[in-house]
Design an enzyme around this catalytic site. Structure first.
Site, short mmCIF file in Angstrom:
data_model
loop_
_atom_site.label_atom_id
_atom_site.label_comp_id
_atom_site.label_asym_id
_atom_site.label_seq_id
_atom_site.Cartn_x
_atom_site.Cartn_y
_atom_site.Cartn_z
N GLU A 35 24.20 23.02 -11.98
CA GLU A 35 23.74 21.78 -10.97
C GLU A 35 23.34 22.51 -9.53
O GLU A 35 24.32 23.05 -9.09
CB GLU A 35 24.83 20.91 -11.02
CG GLU A 35 24.34 19.76 -10.36
CD GLU A 35 25.43 18.62 -9.98
OE1 GLU A 35 26.42 18.81 -9.93
OE2 GLU A 35 24.93 17.42 -9.59
N ARG A 52 37.59 29.33 -17.64
CA ARG A 52 36.90 29.48 -16.42
C ARG A 52 37.93 30.65 -15.76
O ARG A 52 39.03 30.94 -15.95
CB ARG A 52 36.71 28.47 -15.48
CG ARG A 52 38.01 27.73 -14.93
CD ARG A 52 37.79 26.61 -14.19
NE ARG A 52 36.67 26.51 -13.52
CZ ARG A 52 35.96 25.52 -13.35
NH1 ARG A 52 36.31 24.42 -13.63
NH2 ARG A 52 34.77 25.73 -12.51
N LYS A 98 33.88 24.10 -6.08
CA LYS A 98 32.79 23.83 -5.34
C LYS A 98 33.13 23.10 -3.96
O LYS A 98 32.77 23.15 -2.86
CB LYS A 98 31.79 23.19 -5.97
CG LYS A 98 30.34 23.70 -5.78
CD LYS A 98 29.26 23.07 -6.59
CE LYS A 98 29.00 23.97 -7.55
NZ LYS A 98 28.01 23.57 -8.73
#
Length: 552
Positions: free
Chosen positions: A33, A257, A267
RNA sequence: UGUCCGAUAGUAUAAGGGUAGUACAACGGUUUUUGGUACCGUUUGUCUUGGUUCGAAUCCAGGUCGGACAACCA
């Protein structure tokens, strides 16, 4: 002699699918994104997706998952592309979920026509109230059984901008009692009167992640849609839409992850560090962002190597920062030229070397290179700068460096013996006085003297000055996320040390932004973009491995 | 008191019914004009309880522990 490297679980799936003929061509995608900068965790996903198609053939698309116009910006699109290219990967197609808004809209209409979606006019709170909890089933919305015609009419009017944000949503009609919360009539379209960075004001309704991602995969014929573990529970929905829409059956696979010690990866937290000026931007060399690593002096190869070594699996993991450090040292050891720089200087005077005289010595650039990496000229004279920590007034046991009466070799130059030293009124040593052995010159040493220590130095008359920035881990805790209270309470106050007046050998004056150096005995360094013609600034990428146990 | 995912040295990752291996880290040594590099060596491991089997890290069952899921975010 088959040194067969074991496959990770995704490679096994891919090999099986290729061998069984299920797919002829492997197609993967990297789908960020565009709402922030890419970090080392993304690098893991990038290396996985692109690495797979490099290994097995096929191709990888870059697809921006831009379905939420309020968080996304072209600035991020650009930085993300730059980072992927820097890592050394080339995508087949540059695509955007927003390219598919028309098709996605048609998919939604199809679902309505099949009686599998409805327009809800409940508020967010009302929807949440009927949603249930992970342990309790939800309840049907009062708007769940509208007629297909009414749904079509309302959805069209949503698209046409007749309603305000949040007034209506389009929901998939699945099962409000499903044990999987995501199957409880998930919202698939919402009204957002917001300008999109690519489609401008064409749309005021935007699809949700779950109604865009799998469909985009399908449109692109992605064979293996690889994502992280938090999407496991989305897979059921992913498959449901593909089945009901009767479109290409992309399959989703999930891996764990990356987590790294002494840093944060979310983020949200990285954005906080930037916004609150706790670091100097997304590319601050202390940041785990790809741009931060790049500015810090990491090479693309070292980051790829790291991603290779950490492996791909499904269990939660916390990788030690030392592995990343190992990877960059391993690369730079072979490629970085050796130079001399004195970070914390103290004067060394050679009393038997004529004042005002100087000579040019030859320095081998890189002992790890086959040809020594070439050579350079290093000026030598009677006054040098050496590292303050290389002198001990009262030497510890096993001290190989300078001390009263002790001898060391000056790298690329002569052996010197410490005869005396000078202290100021505070007891601080200000000058070390030595004699040198003229027949001990590097390369033709006939002195027969053996010394244990070799130290680096810079000729005072010839030295240039530079600012040097030393970086250390960003957090004092190995797991700042897991600590009590705010993660920012665990920021390392010594994560950045600026040395405004270090001395560097003159050859370094021509350094450019792409060069990496080993400052002998001090670590690997690169020029920072803050450098000007008047003031060079170097970043320490990583220290050298140090097995010397400091005497106390 | 739900559903799903997971559990192998300090950290990661292999072994897919047949010798628990590799890397990083740590520790020790050899070489060395970087206390770097290179090379050699050492320490440390199958969550638990049962079951199947000649044989289980691996298959089965129960337990324990960790993680994910209740954004009109992705």
């Amino acid at each position: 002699m088959s040194e067969e490297k074991s496959l990770n679980f995704i490679e096994e799936i891919v090999e099986n699918d290729l061998n069984s003929g299920k797919y002829k061509t492997l197609v993967t995608r990297f789908p960020p994104e565009p709402n922030g900068y890419l970090h080392i965790g993304h690098a893991k996903a990038i290396c996985l997706n692109f690495g797979l198609t490099q290994k097995y053939g096929g191709y990888t698309n870059l697809r921006f998952d831009d379905t939420n116009p309020v968080t996304e910006k072209t600035e991020y699109v650009n930085s993300q592309q730059e980072d992927i290219k820097w890592l050394g990967f080339t995508w087949k197609n540059e695509l955007y979920a927003s390219n598919y808004f028309d098709e996605l809209y048609a998919f939604a209409v199809k679902l309505i026509e099949k009686g599998l979606a409805y327009v809800d006019e409940s508020s967010a709170d009302e929807i949440a109230a009927l949603k249930g909890t992970p342990t309790e089933p939800g309840k049907d919305s009062p708007y769940r059984n509208r007629s297909m015609e009414e749904n079509l009419d309302l959805f069209t009017r949503m698209k046409n901008g007749e309603f305000g944000d949040g007034a209506y949503t389009l929901r998939a009609k699945i099962d409000m009692t499903s044990p999987n919360m995501l199957m409880r009539d998930p919202i698939i379209y919402r009204i957002k009167h917001a300008e999109h960075h690519r489609t401008g004001n064409k749309w005021c309704i935007y699809p949700m992640y779950d109604f865009a991602h799998g469909q985009s995969d399908s449109i692109e014929n992605i064979t293996h849609s690889i994502c992280t573990l938090e999407y496991v529970s989305h897979r059921e929905l992913y498959d449901w839409f593909i089945e009901k829409l009767e479109i290409f059956p992309s399959k989703q696979y999930e891996f764990a992850r990356l987590n790294l010690t002494s840093t944060v990866m979310s983020k949200r937290k990285l954005l906080q560090l930037v916004n609150e000026n706790l670091v100097n931007g997304w590319d601050d060399p202390r940041m785990p962002t790809i741009s931060g690593l790049r500015r810090r002096g990491f090479t693309p190869k070292s980051v790829r190597e790291f991603c290779e070594r950490i492996g791909i699996a499904k269990r939660e993991n916390l990788i030690e920062l030392s592995l990343l450090e190992f990877c960059i040292r391993e690369d730079l050891n072979k490629s970085a030229n050796r130079v001399m720089a004195v970070l914390d200087p103290i004067k060394l005077v050679i009393t038997n070397y004529p004042e005002g005289q100087s000579e040019d010595l030859i320095g081998e650039n890189n002992p790890e290179a086959e040809d020594g990496g070439g050579t350079r000229i290093i000026p030598f004279s009677n006054e040098l700068w050496i590292e303050r920590e290389d002198f001990m007034e009262v030497p510890a046991k096993k001290w190989f460096r300078l001390a009263p009466g002790a001898m060391v070799r000056l790298k690329f130059a002569y052996i010197v013996k410490c005869e005396d030293f000078v202290k100021d009124e505070n007891g601080q040593v200000t000058e070390i006085r030595c004699t040198y052995f003229p027949d001990s010159k590097s390369g033709n040493d006939t002195s027969g003297i053996n010394v244990k220590g070799t130290i680096h130095w810079v000729s005072a008359a010839h030295a240039k000055t530079a600012e040097i920035r030393l970086y250390d881990r960003l957090f004092t805790s190995e797991t700042p996320d897991a600590e009590e209270g705010d993660f920012k309470d665990y920021l390392n106050p010594e994560s950045l040390t600026v040395l405004p007046n270090a001395y560097i050998e003159p050859a370094l004056a021509t350094a450019d932004l792409d060069s990496r150096y080993q400052f002998i005995r001090k670590g690997y360094f690169c020029l920072d973009k803050d450098s000007t013609a008047e003031k060079l600034v170097f970043n320490r990428t990583v220290t050298l491995k140090d097995t010397f146990k400091k005497p106390n």
